[in-house]
Design an enzyme around this catalytic site. Structure first.
Site, PDB file in Angstrom:
ATOM      1  N   TYR A 148       0.812  -1.216   0.000  1.00 59.59           N
ATOM      2  CA  TYR A 148       0.000   0.000   0.000  1.00 59.59           C
ATOM      3  C   TYR A 148       0.851   1.274   0.000  1.00 59.59           C
ATOM      4  O   TYR A 148       0.403   2.320  -0.437  1.00 59.59           O
ATOM      5  CB  TYR A 148      -0.945   0.037   1.206  1.00 59.59           C
ATOM      6  CG  TYR A 148      -2.113  -0.932   1.114  1.00 59.59           C
ATOM      7  CD1 TYR A 148      -2.230  -1.818   0.063  1.00 59.59           C
ATOM      8  CD2 TYR A 148      -3.101  -0.945   2.082  1.00 59.59           C
ATOM      9  CE1 TYR A 148      -3.283  -2.706  -0.021  1.00 59.59           C
ATOM     10  CE2 TYR A 148      -4.171  -1.826   2.009  1.00 59.59           C
ATOM     11  CZ  TYR A 148      -4.257  -2.705   0.955  1.00 59.59           C
ATOM     12  OH  TYR A 148      -5.305  -3.573   0.879  1.00 59.59           O
ATOM     13  N   LYS A 176       2.507 -15.214   2.664  1.00 61.93           N
ATOM     14  CA  LYS A 176       2.487 -15.870   1.355  1.00 61.93           C
ATOM     15  C   LYS A 176       3.942 -16.196   1.048  1.00 61.93           C
ATOM     16  O   LYS A 176       4.497 -15.819   0.008  1.00 61.93           O
ATOM     17  CB  LYS A 176       1.849 -14.926   0.322  1.00 61.93           C
ATOM     18  CG  LYS A 176       1.527 -15.557  -1.018  1.00 61.93           C
ATOM     19  CD  LYS A 176       0.343 -16.515  -1.001  1.00 61.93           C
ATOM     20  CE  LYS A 176       0.197 -17.204  -2.338  1.00 61.93           C
ATOM     21  NZ  LYS A 176      -0.765 -18.311  -2.326  1.00 61.93           N
ATOM     22  N   ASP A 208      -6.195  -6.269   5.557  1.00 64.25           N
ATOM     23  CA  ASP A 208      -7.329  -5.499   5.039  1.00 64.25           C
ATOM     24  C   ASP A 208      -8.423  -6.460   4.566  1.00 64.25           C
ATOM     25  O   ASP A 208      -9.604  -6.338   4.910  1.00 64.25           O
ATOM     26  CB  ASP A 208      -6.817  -4.641   3.865  1.00 64.25           C
ATOM     27  CG  ASP A 208      -7.821  -3.616   3.392  1.00 64.25           C
ATOM     28  OD1 ASP A 208      -8.920  -3.541   3.974  1.00 64.25           O
ATOM     29  OD2 ASP A 208      -7.510  -2.900   2.423  1.00 64.25           O
ATOM     30  N   ASP A 229     -12.157  -7.911   6.808  1.00 65.33           N
ATOM     31  CA  ASP A 229     -13.533  -7.773   6.310  1.00 65.33           C
ATOM     32  C   ASP A 229     -14.220  -9.141   6.237  1.00 65.33           C
ATOM     33  O   ASP A 229     -15.407  -9.264   6.519  1.00 65.33           O
ATOM     34  CB  ASP A 229     -13.566  -7.106   4.934  1.00 65.33           C
ATOM     35  CG  ASP A 229     -13.757  -5.599   5.045  1.00 65.33           C
ATOM     36  OD1 ASP A 229     -13.367  -5.036   6.097  1.00 65.33           O
ATOM     37  OD2 ASP A 229     -14.304  -4.993   4.102  1.00 65.33           O
ATOM     38  N   ASP A 234      -4.050 -17.811   1.464  1.00 68.06           N
ATOM     39  CA  ASP A 234      -5.186 -18.463   0.794  1.00 68.06           C
ATOM     40  C   ASP A 234      -5.825 -19.501   1.705  1.00 68.06           C
ATOM     41  O   ASP A 234      -7.050 -19.603   1.806  1.00 68.06           O
ATOM     42  CB  ASP A 234      -4.754 -19.070  -0.554  1.00 68.06           C
ATOM     43  CG  ASP A 234      -3.387 -19.731  -0.523  1.00 68.06           C
ATOM     44  OD1 ASP A 234      -2.664 -19.566   0.483  1.00 68.06           O
ATOM     45  OD2 ASP A 234      -3.034 -20.429  -1.485  1.00 68.06           O
TER      46      ASP A 234
END
Ligand code: NAD
Length: 355
Positions: free
Chosen positions: A135, A190, A246, A250, A222
């Site tokens: 980001y 990851k 992020d 959610d 994942d």
């Protein structure tokens, strides 16, 4: 104990008013100072985060934040959009650790899209790193592709990066939080594909040596996304980077059925923090008196626990929220057959009464 109160836009003013009512009912003297932020600040002062608002936040022990944003600002240039206020506050306060608990009160098990037995009693905490990752990594931009199968064609690129101290400080935060809970940390990465996240995994493992009483597992993102809907109760504390955090937070939020129930906290190294509901300004229901104020009230409880060191008062608020839910009171977003529908203000009043 100074609290900067920034209600913001949309339902922000309605839900923050209820949280303030609850804080004032605790019988302690808090110094509450209000200021404009987001679209409301842009209208009055021409900027979503006026210097006076930032200074107030920096001088306070904690910030209670409502929400910002409205579709009517979508055409403004990026720097003036209400949401920029959140980024400005994060930067100005040096907030690097985002806490997003996902708790499903057994009374609300029916509100989740998952089977009640999978989610009832869920209590997990996502600790998301806020300052690094793809980001904010530089360089970024658009250019003509310098190589690859489409060399010379327009392309866009971002840079994923994490420094060792950035990973170390979020690791400490996560292990310390786990010590106050069920002593289990899942670090999500990851590492099988990304160099940045192999490094992340190595540093987390190194810091873990100082927290042998806490169990650590590593999980690919994942798989974590899958396990969150398969068996979410297996998680205690999840620690991860800015982008994975992020997305996963959610996903975890929706396990609980309503985003109107979920608080969040962002902390800096001095435990100064910004406390806000996980949801936005909900322009679709703003001004109707139907927004669920519980996420904001629970954010105020987190504020007391993490920034003001008032764990007992935080416990009192959380117990009062449980009590009103057990009594069957529900705002429309969490309403189900056989419960009593109430508005924003009535819900706030009921929490005060339960206190
Ligand atoms: P949103 O979270 O505001 O709303 C999504 C849905 O959830 C809407 O249907 C809304 O009515 C409902 N909802 C949200 N909070 C609720 C509550 N407390 N009680 C009952 N229902 C609730 O997300 P959005 O619609 O994507 O965004 C609206 C605006 O909010 C945008 O301008 C967006 O940029 C902004 N936003 C701000 C923040 C923030 O201030 N931290 C976070 C997310 C979005």
């Amino acid at each position: 104990m100074k609290i900067a109160v920034l209600p913001g836009d949309g339902i922000g003013t309605e839900i923050v008013a209820e949280a303030v009512k609850v804080l004032n009912a605790l019988g302690e003297r808090f110094e509450l100072e209000f200021a404009d932020v987001g679209g409301a600040a842009y209208e009055k002062h021409g900027h979503p985060l006026p210097a006076a608002t930032l200074k107030l936040a920096q001088d306070a022990d904690a910030v209670l934040f409502g929400a910002v944003g409205d579709w009517k600002y979508d055409k403004l240039e990026r720097a003036l959009r209400p949401e920029q206020a959140i980024l400005g506050l994060r930067k100005g306060l040096g907030l690097f650790a985002n806490f997003r608990p996902a708790i499903l009160y057994p009374e609300l098990a029916a509100a989740s899209t998952l089977k009640p037995e999978v989610v009832s009693g869920l209590d997990l905490l996502i600790v998301r790193e806020l300052t690094g990752d793809i980001y904010f990594g530089l360089p970024r931009g658009r250019r003509a592709a310098p190589d690859g199968p489409f060399a010379g064609q327009p392309e866009a690129f971002d840079t994923m990066r994490y420094s060792k101290p950035e990973i170390e400080r979020i690791a400490h935060v996560a292990f310390l939080a786990a010590r106050k809970r069920r002593k289990r940390v899942t670090s999500v990465d990851k590492a099988n594909v990304l160099e940045t996240f192999q490094f992340w995994k190595d540093v987390i493992t190194e810091v873990h040596a100082q927290y042998r009483d806490v169990e650590l597992e590593h999980m690919y993102v994942d798989n974590a996304a899958m396990q969150l809907v398969r068996a979410p109760k297996n998680f205690d504390v999840i620690v991860t980077g800015n982008m994975f955090g992020d997305i996963l937070s959610d996903e975890a939020a929706m396990l609980t059925g309503s985003i109107g129930m979920l608080p969040s906290a962002s902390l800096n190294e001095r435990n100064q923090g910004l406390y806000e509901p996980s949801h936005g300004s909900a322009p679709d229901i703003a001004g109707k008196g139907v927004a669920n104020p519980l996420a904001t009230i629970l954010s105020a409880a987190m504020l007391l626990r993490y920034s003001l060191n008032r764990a007992q008062q935080a416990d009192r608020i959380e117990a009062a929220v449980k009590r009103v839910l057990a009594d069957g009171l529900r705002t429309p977003d969490i309403w189900s057959e056989g419960t009593q529908m109430v508005g924003t203000k009535e819900m706030g009043d009921a929490v005060v009464a339960a206190l």
